[in-house]
Design a protein around this motif. Structure first.
Motif, PDB file in Angstrom:
ATOM      1  N   VAL A  69       0.875  -1.177   0.000  1.00  0.00           N
ATOM      2  CA  VAL A  69       0.000   0.000   0.000  1.00  0.00           C
ATOM      3  C   VAL A  69       0.910   1.223   0.000  1.00  0.00           C
ATOM      4  O   VAL A  69       1.521   1.539   1.015  1.00  0.00           O
ATOM      5  N   VAL A  70       1.022   1.894  -1.153  1.00  0.00           N
ATOM      6  CA  VAL A  70       1.901   3.049  -1.269  1.00  0.00           C
ATOM      7  C   VAL A  70       1.081   4.313  -1.064  1.00  0.00           C
ATOM      8  O   VAL A  70       0.143   4.590  -1.817  1.00  0.00           O
ATOM      9  N   THR A  71       1.419   5.072  -0.016  1.00  0.00           N
ATOM     10  CA  THR A  71       0.686   6.298   0.281  1.00  0.00           C
ATOM     11  C   THR A  71       1.327   7.466  -0.464  1.00  0.00           C
ATOM     12  O   THR A  71       2.538   7.681  -0.362  1.00  0.00           O
ATOM     13  N   LEU A  72       0.505   8.197  -1.206  1.00  0.00           N
ATOM     14  CA  LEU A  72       1.008   9.259  -2.079  1.00  0.00           C
ATOM     15  C   LEU A  72       0.554  10.648  -1.646  1.00  0.00           C
ATOM     16  O   LEU A  72       0.563  11.575  -2.441  1.00  0.00           O
ATOM     17  N   GLY A  73       0.121  10.792  -0.382  1.00  0.00           N
ATOM     18  CA  GLY A  73      -0.333  12.101   0.092  1.00  0.00           C
ATOM     19  C   GLY A  73      -1.560  12.555  -0.673  1.00  0.00           C
ATOM     20  O   GLY A  73      -2.547  11.828  -0.799  1.00  0.00           O
ATOM     21  N   SER A  74      -1.488  13.747  -1.240  1.00  0.00           N
ATOM     22  CA  SER A  74      -2.638  14.309  -1.951  1.00  0.00           C
ATOM     23  C   SER A  74      -2.951  13.576  -3.244  1.00  0.00           C
ATOM     24  O   SER A  74      -4.002  13.797  -3.857  1.00  0.00           O
ATOM     25  N   GLU A  75      -2.051  12.674  -3.668  1.00  0.00           N
ATOM     26  CA  GLU A  75      -2.291  11.891  -4.891  1.00  0.00           C
ATOM     27  C   GLU A  75      -3.035  10.590  -4.610  1.00  0.00           C
ATOM     28  O   GLU A  75      -3.334   9.841  -5.542  1.00  0.00           O
ATOM     29  N   GLY A  76      -3.304  10.309  -3.342  1.00  0.00           N
ATOM     30  CA  GLY A  76      -4.071   9.108  -3.020  1.00  0.00           C
ATOM     31  C   GLY A  76      -3.212   7.933  -2.606  1.00  0.00           C
ATOM     32  O   GLY A  76      -2.166   8.099  -1.973  1.00  0.00           O
ATOM     33  N   VAL A  77      -3.623   6.736  -3.008  1.00  0.00           N
ATOM     34  CA  VAL A  77      -2.976   5.498  -2.581  1.00  0.00           C
ATOM     35  C   VAL A  77      -2.888   4.524  -3.755  1.00  0.00           C
ATOM     36  O   VAL A  77      -3.815   4.412  -4.562  1.00  0.00           O
TER      37      VAL A  77
END
Length: 388
Positions: A242-250
């Motif tokens: 699960v890669v968290t991308l901040g304001s770009e989502g997941v």
């Protein structure tokens, strides 16, 4: 030391966060007017508290001192009606404290962390006291603040009882500890920089490079840049990244196809509030959502789904990642699939960034469900192709 019910076990730090927010641009070598607040923190503690807000009763294994920060953390945990058996209290322990100074955007401008007690006192011997609790748990989360022997001991217990392990990387430096336990890790939740660090550590060479700050890449371009690093983690045995991308989502990634990413846990712990969570999400976000993916599942294929973020009125960003993980874990443990669960995690992260605390004091299940529906319906398959 026994625990009455089968609940998720969370092993890691309980930390007092000191948040300092200047009311004007700070000048060096002098004090600046502003606000200073004590916030209950620690990655593992934040995750566990967030889970409790959604109806779970996580079993926390941690260590605090008999000092002011330790008493504050311990008493607040006890007053929430959560088990305190796994929390070691000792006068020799200096309770972990992190002091952060924020900028005008709510981002950390500078900080000092005094968290050595987590590595020193969360020992394999202490963790082994709770082997029977881990044996019956539906899921174990370990945060990378643990020292290597403790990480190995925790994961060995989980492996022996076939309990899935979620590894929370904590930081770029500590994320590299994945190398000692990767064969036992089921889930992990790095951000972009932690993902690159983990992939390099597992690959054994610095072949992947961090992305430039403030990049203006499209989601597809961003995924294509991160894809080789994600594949390294999956090839080493991690089932779901699960890669968290901040304001770009997941980004939610696994080998094979949808059947691999949707599998719920063998054990679930629905009761009371978590039963309500399960019911409302099953209505708002029906399972077996058709991605239009008809190709057979093969281990050589990378399957990746992008979940959008939600617009938010940001106050603080520090608790967002922990609440995303906490919301996801509480949902998985309630019997929801990983895609429903990540949607809830993103909805809880939105609630977290809109308050001062790392974890909202109250979470509206109705609001979370509505926001999760928005995320779930906006999810898109980015990739389902062979990597060979």
């Amino acid at each position: 030391m026994e625990h009455g019910g089968a609940e998720a076990v969370i092993i890691g730090g309980m930390v007092l966060d000191i948040h300092a927010t200047p009311s004007m641009p700070a000048n060096p070598r002098t004090t600046t007017p502003g606000r200073v607040r004590y916030i209950l923190g620690g990655v593992a503690r934040n995750v566990a508290e967030c889970m409790s807000k959604l109806g779970a009763k996580p079993y926390m294994i941690s260590a605090v001192g008999l000092d002011m920060p330790g008493n504050l953390l311990f008493e607040r945990w006890k007053s929430a009606g959560l088990s305190i058996e796994g929390i070691l209290k000792d006068s020799d322990i200096e309770t972990p404290v992190v002091c952060n100074v924020f900028d005008a955007n709510g981002e950390v401008a500078a900080g000092v962390a005094s968290v050595e007690a987590i590595e020193k006192y969360l020992t394999p011997d202490w963790i082994l006291h709770f082997k029977s609790t881990i044996d019956t748990a539906p899921l174990l989360l370990v945060d990378a603040n643990l020292n290597l022997p403790s990480l190995r001991a925790s994961c060995k217990i989980a492996a022996d009882s076939e309990c899935p392990v979620w590894f929370e990387p904590v930081s770029v430096t500590k994320s590299k500890r994945i190398t000692s336990i990767v064969k036992n890790v089921t889930y992990t939740s790095p951000n972009e920089d932690e993902l690159i660090a983990m992939a390099n550590a597992l690959f054994g060479a610095d072949v992947f490079h961090p992305l430039k700050a403030n990049h203006n890449l499209s989601t597809v371009s961003l995924f294509n840049m991160l894809k080789p690093a994600i594949w390294v983690l999956l090839e080493k045995g991690i089932k779901v990244v699960v890669v968290t991308l901040g304001s770009e989502g997941v980004l939610l990634c696994c080998k094979g196809g949808p059947s691999h990413i949707r599998s719920p846990l063998k054990k679930t712990t629905r009761s009371g509030s978590s039963e309500n969570l399960y019911k409302i999400i099953m209505q708002k976000c029906p399972p077996n959502w058709c991605f239009g993916v008809s190709e057979p599942d093969r281990s050589s294929r990378l399957f990746a789904v992008h979940f959008p973020s939600l617009p938010a009125s940001v106050v603080r960003l520090t608790g967002a990642g922990d609440c995303l993980v906490g919301g996801t874990l509480a949902s998985i443990c309630a019997g929801l699939d990983i895609m429903q669960s990540v949607s809830i995690g993103i909805a809880v992260a939105k609630a977290a960034v809109e308050v001062e605390a790392n974890v909202p004091s109250a979470i509206s299940l109705a609001a979370i469900a509505d926001n999760a529906k928005t995320v779930y319906s906006g999810a898109k398959v980015l990739f389902h192709q062979s990597m060979l």
